[in-house]
Scaffold this active site. Structure first.
Site, PDB file in Angstrom:
ATOM      1  N   SER A 131     -83.255 -39.179 -25.973  1.00  0.00           N
ATOM      2  CA  SER A 131     -82.182 -38.376 -27.045  1.00  0.00           C
ATOM      3  C   SER A 131     -82.758 -38.254 -28.344  1.00  0.00           C
ATOM      4  CB  SER A 131     -82.093 -40.519 -26.928  1.00  0.00           C
ATOM      5  OG  SER A 131     -80.955 -40.819 -28.902  1.00  0.00           O
ATOM      6  N   TYR A 144     -83.340 -49.229 -29.431  1.00  0.00           N
ATOM      7  CA  TYR A 144     -82.504 -48.563 -28.791  1.00  0.00           C
ATOM      8  C   TYR A 144     -83.494 -46.746 -28.498  1.00  0.00           C
ATOM      9  CZ  TYR A 144     -80.131 -44.239 -26.615  1.00  0.00           C
ATOM     10  OH  TYR A 144     -79.233 -43.294 -26.477  1.00  0.00           O
TER      11      TYR A 144
END
Ligand SMILES: NC(=O)c1ccc[n+]([C@@H]2O[C@H](COP(=O)([O-])OP(=O)(O)OC[C@H]3O[C@@H](n4cnc5c(N)ncnc54)[C@H](O)[C@@H]3O)[C@@H](O)[C@H]2O)c1
Length: 243
Positions: A131, A144
Site C-alpha cells: 500500500s 496498518y
C-alpha cells in the site's frame, strides 16, 4: 502448459479481480478467503475456492498443498488478504497491533515459506499487495501502515534471498481503490463525504483506482513480460507518492 496460482483475499475487491484476470489468462487458481462468497468463483474446475482464515497456522500449507494436489505445480502466489484500521495512535490498543500484524504480515510470510520451494521448481513468482501506507506516513493509519511497511520489506528480502533460485518477488502499492475496504472506516467519519473529498484531493488523478487496474499490475508482475523485475514495489496510486 497451464499455470497455477494461489490468491488470498480472493472473495471480493482486488483479489477477486486478480482471480478473474488470471483465469482469463489461462491460470488455474486456488482462491482463498474467509468469506464463503469465494465459492462464487468456482467455475469449470479452473478455480478451486478455499474458505479459510489466512491467520490460521495450517492455512498456508493447506492452500499451497491444494494447488499442488489439484494442478501439479505452483507458478504464482498472490498475498493479498488484509484488514484496514484507521485509528489515532493513542486509541490503538495492543490487541489492535497484534490482530493487524497477525492478519496482514504473518500469513504472507507463512504462505511464502510454504510456496517458495514449489516456485523454485517452476521459476515462478510472488506478488504481495502492499500500500502507499507502507511507503509514506498517513495520519491515523499507524499500525496498518506499519504492517504494509513490513510487506514492502518482506518483498525485498524474499526477492534478494530467492533471486538465485529463479523466484521473483514483487509488490503493488495501491493508493485508494474503489472496494469495500475503507468504506467502513469512512462511514464512521463524522462527515464521510468530506473525508472522501480529502482522499480524492490527495490523488493527483482525482479518483480512486478501480480494483481491476490494481489486478492488472499484479498480473503483469507475474507475467514473463516482467522477467527482469524483482524486489520492485509498483505504485498504482494515481500519483499519490509522486507529490
Ligand atoms: N482498497 C484500498 O483502498 C486499498 C489501498 C491500498 C492497499 N489495499 C490492499 O489491497 C488488498 C485487498 O484489498 P481490497 O481493497 O480488495 O479489500 P476487500 O476488503 O475488498 O478484500 C479483502 C478480502 O480479504 C479477505 N480477508 C480479510 N481477512 C482475511 C483473513 N483473515 N483470511 C482470509 N481472507 C481474509 C476479505 O474477506 C476480503 O474478501 C489488501 O491487502 C489491502 O491492504 C487496498
Amino acid at each position: 502448459m497451464e499455470l497455477s496460482a494461489v490468491v488470498t483475499g480472493a472473495a471480493r475487491g482486488i483479489g477477486r479481480e486478480v482471480v478473474e484476470q488470471l483465469s482469463a489468462a489461462g491460470y488455474r487458481v486456488v482462491a482463498v478467503d474467509l468469506s464463503p462468497e469465494v465459492n462464487d468463483l468456482a467455475k469449470a474446475g479452473a478455480v478451486v475456492p478455499l474458505v479459510a482464515d489466512v491467520t490460521a497456522p495450517g492455512t498456508p500449507a493447506a492452500a499451497i498443498g491444494r494447488a499442488i494436489d489439484e494442478f501439479g505445480r505452483l507458478d504464482l502466489l498472490v498475498n493479498n488478504a488484509a484488514r484496514f484500521l484507521r485509528r489515532p495512535v493513542l486509541e490503538t490498543t495492543d490487541d489492535d497491533f497484534d490482530a493487524l500484524f497477525a492478519t496482514n504480515v504473518r500469513p504472507a510470510f507463512r504462505f511464502a515459506r510454504a510456496a517458495l520451494p514449489h516456485l523454485a521448481e517452476t521459476r515462478g513468482s510472488i506478488v504481495n499487495t502492499a500500500s502507499i501506507s507502507g511507503l509514506v506516513g498517513i495520519a491515523n493509519q499507524s499500525v496498518y501502515a506499519m504492517t504494509k511497511g513490513a510487506v514492502v520489506q518482506l518483498t525485498r528480502q524474499l526477492a534478494v534471498e530467492w533471486a538465485g533460485r529463479g523466484v521473483r518477488v514483487n509488490a503493488v502499492a495501491p493508493g485508494a481503490v474503489d472496494t469495500g475496504f475503507m468504506d467502513e472506516a469512512r462511514a464512521a467519519d463524522p462527515d464521510p463525504a468530506a473525508s472522501l473529498a480529502v482522499t480524492l484531493a490527495n490523488h493527483p488523478i482525482g479518483r480512486m483506482s478501480a480494483p481491476g487496474e490494481v489486478a492488472r499490475a499484479i498480473v503483469f508482475l507475474a507475467a514473463p513480460e516482467s522477467a527482469g523485475i524483482t524486489g520492485t514495489i509498483l505504485s498504482v496510486d494515481g500519483g499519490y507518492v509522486a507529490r
